[in-house]
Write an enzyme that holds these catalytic residues in place. Structure first.
Site, PDB file in Angstrom:
ATOM      1  N   GLU A  82      10.101  16.502  14.659  1.00 18.59           N
ATOM      2  CA  GLU A  82      11.248  16.243  13.459  1.00 18.59           C
ATOM      3  C   GLU A  82      10.030  17.077  12.332  1.00 18.59           C
ATOM      4  OE1 GLU A  82      10.323  12.256  11.926  1.00 18.59           O
ATOM      5  OE2 GLU A  82      12.204  12.125  11.014  1.00 18.59           O
ATOM      6  N   GLU A 137      10.788   1.432   9.993  1.00 19.83           N
ATOM      7  CA  GLU A 137      11.537   2.709   9.511  1.00 19.83           C
ATOM      8  C   GLU A 137      10.766   4.005   9.886  1.00 19.83           C
ATOM      9  OE1 GLU A 137      14.752   2.245   9.822  1.00 19.83           O
ATOM     10  OE2 GLU A 137      14.620   0.648   8.246  1.00 19.83           O
ATOM     11  N   CYS A 151      13.640  11.152   6.719  1.00 17.79           N
ATOM     12  CA  CYS A 151      13.467  10.812   8.219  1.00 17.79           C
ATOM     13  C   CYS A 151      14.960  11.164   8.756  1.00 17.79           C
ATOM     14  CB  CYS A 151      13.549   9.442   8.411  1.00 17.79           C
ATOM     15  SG  CYS A 151      11.652   8.552   7.981  1.00 17.79           S
ATOM     16  N   LYS A 209       0.928  -0.966  -0.303  1.00 16.49           N
ATOM     17  CA  LYS A 209       0.192  -0.567  -0.148  1.00 16.49           C
ATOM     18  C   LYS A 209       0.764   1.376   0.152  1.00 16.49           C
ATOM     19  CE  LYS A 209      -2.699   3.057   1.989  1.00 16.49           C
ATOM     20  NZ  LYS A 209      -2.048   3.979   1.499  1.00 16.49           N
TER      21      LYS A 209
END
Ligand code: SIN
Length: 493
Positions: A394, A263, A297, A188
Site C-alpha cells: 500500500e 478494517e 485504505c 484510543k
C-alpha cells in the site's frame, strides 16, 4: 511548485474551547504528567499538547464504561438514537471548527475536511435510526411445548483504536453503532490526530451522553492498547489501521475471546478497459487515488489499463495531475495537502525509485515539494511492471502507477494477486463485463464506473487480509450486537 516561503493560516476557531488539551476519561477532562505534541504536517509547528496517558487512566475509562453501559443498555432504542442525533446536530453546528482542527492536525485540504465532518456526522444520523430497529426473532419452535425467542443484546464495553487519515469519520463509524446498540466505548485515537477525537468528545458530552459512555484516552499505543486488548471486561475490540498492527492486536484479543472487527490495509486495483469512458475513468482515478493525498485504505493503489486506451488515458491523467494545487490545507485553493509525516514521504520516494528502476516512466511529479512540511508532488508513472512495490505494498501517497494489460482474464489475475481484498474499481461500458468482472474480483467493495464508494448507507469492509466485519449500513450494527436464545418450556392448560 515552490512551497518554501509558506504562510499558514491560523486556526481561527469560532469556539476555541473545541481545541482540547486534556483527555476525556470517565466523564471528566483529565491531565497527564507527560504530554504529546500535536503537529501540523504542513509546517511541523506544534498546534497543541495532549496528555500521554497510560494503564491507570485506561483502566479507569474501562471501569466507567462498565458502569455506564449497564444503565445505557436498558434505555429504549429511541432514547439512544436521540442522543446520537443531538451529537450529529452539534457536529453540523460546529462543522467549520471541526474541519479546521482536522486540517491543522492531519493536513487534508479544508474542503475535504468539511466533507469528512459531514461524512462523520452521517454515521451518527444513520445509526440513530438503526437504534430503533434492533429487532429480535420469535422462531418456529422444534416442539409443541417450546417457545424460542432470539434477543439482540449489546456486546458490552467496546474498545476502539482509530487512525489518523480520517480523524473523525473512523470514530463515528464505530461509536455510532456501538452507542445505538447499547454499548459503551473507550477510544484510543491516533496520537497524530487526537484533537479531532477530543473535540468530538466535548460535543458528545454536550449532547448528553452519560458520563463514562464515551471516553477518549490519548497517549502511546502500547500501554493503552495493552489494557484494551487484555482487560476481560472489554468484550469487543474494533480497529482501523495497518494490517500488521491489526493482526497483532487481534491475536492479543483472543486470550479473552473478544469480538474483533478489523478494517485493515488495501491494495486496490483500478481497472480501465478499452471500452470505458476515458474521461470518466480519469475523473474516477483522480477521486480514488488523490483523495486525502492518496492516504486512504480504499485508494486506487495500482491502475491497470488496457492497451488500446493506455496512452490516451496516461496522457489525460498526467495532465490532470500536473494541474493539482499542492499546499497547506488551510489555504484556499489547496487540492493536495502534506503527507502525514516524513516516513510517509520516504515510502512514497522508495516506491517511485523502485518503479523507475524497473522501467517506469515518470509522467508527472515524482519527488517531494518545498523546504518545509511533508509535501509530495502528485505523481503518475507509466509502464510500471506488475512486480513493482507500487503493485504489492500500500503506497499511501499520491503516486499513481500504471500497469498495461491485454485481456480481461489478465486484468482479473493481476487484480486478485494480493493478500489484500478491500476495494477495487472497474471502468467499462460493456454490460456483460460489468457483471463478470465485479463478480470475479476478490474484494469486499467494488466501484463500477466510480472512484468513490464510501457512504454511511453501504457496508464498508474487506475480505482476505483486509479485515473482518462491516461498518456502516444496517449491517454495521451486527458487530455490536450478540444473539441470546431464550428457550422456554410451556405447560399445557
Ligand atoms: C479508510 O481509508 O480507512 C476509510 C476511507 C473511507 O471511509 O472512505
Amino acid at each position: 511548485m515552490a512551497l518554501d516561503a509558506q504562510t499558514f493560516s491560523p486556526l481561527r476557531l469560532s469556539r476555541p474551547d473545541l481545541l482540547r488539551e486534556q483527555a476525556f476519561v470517565a466523564g471528566a477532562w483529565v491531565d497527564g504528567q507527560a504530554r504529546i505534541a500535536v503537529r501540523n504536517p504542513a509546517d511541523g509547528s506544534i498546534i497543541a499538547h495532549v496528555p500521554n496517558l497510560g494503564t491507570a487512566e485506561t483502566v479507569r475509562a474501562v471501569d466507567a464504561a462498565v458502569a455506564a453501559q449497564a444503565v445505557w443498555a436498558k434505555e429504549a432504542g429511541k432514547v439512544r438514537g436521540a442522543a446520537l442525533s443531538r451529537w450529529a446536530a452539534l457536529m453540523h453546528a460546529h462543522a467549520e471548527d471541526l474541519a479546521r482542527l482536522m486540517t491543522a492536525e492531519q493536513g487534508k485540504p479544508l474542503y475535504e475536511a468539511r466533507g469528512e465532518v459531514a461524512y462523520a456526522a452521517s454515521f451518527l444520523e444513520w445509526f440513530a435510526g438503526e437504534a430503533r430497529r434492533i429487532n429480535g426473532e420469535l422462531l418456529m419452535p422444534h416442539a409443541a411445548d417450546r417457545r424460542l425467542l432470539v434477543r439482540k443484546e449489546p456486546v458490552g464495553v467496546v474498545a476502539a483504536v482509530t487512525p489518523w487519515n480520517f480523524p473523525q469519520a473512523m470514530i463515528t463509524r464505530k461509536a455510532g453503532p456501538a452507542i445505538a446498540a447499547g454499548c459503551a466505548m473507550v477510544l484510543k485515537p491516533s496520537e497524530l490526530t487526537p484533537l479531532s477525537a477530543l473535540a468530538l468528545a466535548l460535543l458528545a458530552d454536550e449532547a448528553g451522553l452519560p458520563a463514562g459512555l464515551f471516553s477518549v484516552v490519548t497517549g502511546d499505543a502500547v500501554p493503552i492498547g495493552d489494557v484494551l486488548t487484555t482487560d476481560k471486561r472489554v468484550r469487543k475490540f474494533t480497529f482501523t489501521g495497518s494490517t500488521r498492527v491489526g493482526k497483532l492486536l487481534a491475536a492479543r484479543c483472543m486470550d479473552t475471546v473478544k469480538r474483533v472487527s478489523l478494517e485493515l490495509g488495501g491494495n486496490a486495483p483500478f481497472i480501465v478497459f478499452d471500452d470505458a469512458d476515458i474521461d470518466a475513468a480519469v475523473e474516477g482515478a483522480m477521486a480514488s487515488k488523490f483523495r486525502n493525498a492518496g492516504q486512504t485504505c480504499v485508494c486506487a493503489n495500482r491502475l491497470l489499463v488496457q492497451s488500446g486506451i493506455y496512452d490516451s488515458f496516461a496522457a489525460k491523467l498526467a495532465e490532470r495531475v500536473r494541474g493539482l494545487v499542492v499546499g497547506p490545507g488551510l489555504d484556499g485553493p489547496t487540492e493536495q495537502g502534506p503527507l502525514i509525516d516524513e516516513r510517509a514521504v520516504a515510502k512514497a520516494l522508495s516506491h517511485v525509485a523502485d518503479a523507475t528502476t524497473r522501467g517506469g516512466r515518470v509522467l508527472a511529479g515524482g519527488a517531494p515539494v518545498g523546504e518545509v512540511g511533508t509535501f509530495f508532488a502528485p505523481t503518475v508513472i507509466a509502464d510500471v511492471p506488475a512486480d513493482a512495490l507500487l503493485c504489492h505494498e500500500e503506497t499511501f501517497a499520491p503516486v499513481a502507477g500504471l500497469v498495461r494489460f491485454e485481456s480481461e482474464d489478465e486484468a482479473i489475475t493481476l487484480a486478485n494477486d494480493t493478500d489484500a481484498g478491500l476495494a477495487a474499481y472497474v471502468f467499462t461500458r460493456d454490460i456483460d463485463r460489468s457483471w463478470r468482472v465485479p463478480e470475479a474480483l476478490q474484494y469486499g467493495m467494488v466501484g463500477l464506473n466510480t472512484g468513490l464508494i464510501s457512504t454511511e448507507v453501504a457496508p464498508f469492509g474487506g475480505v482476505k487480509e483486509s479485515g473482518m466485519g462491516r461498518e456502516g449500513s444496517h449491517h454495521g450494527m451486527d458487530d455490536y450486537l450478540q444473539l441470546k436464545l431464550v428457550c422456554q418450556a410451556i405447560g399445557a392448560a
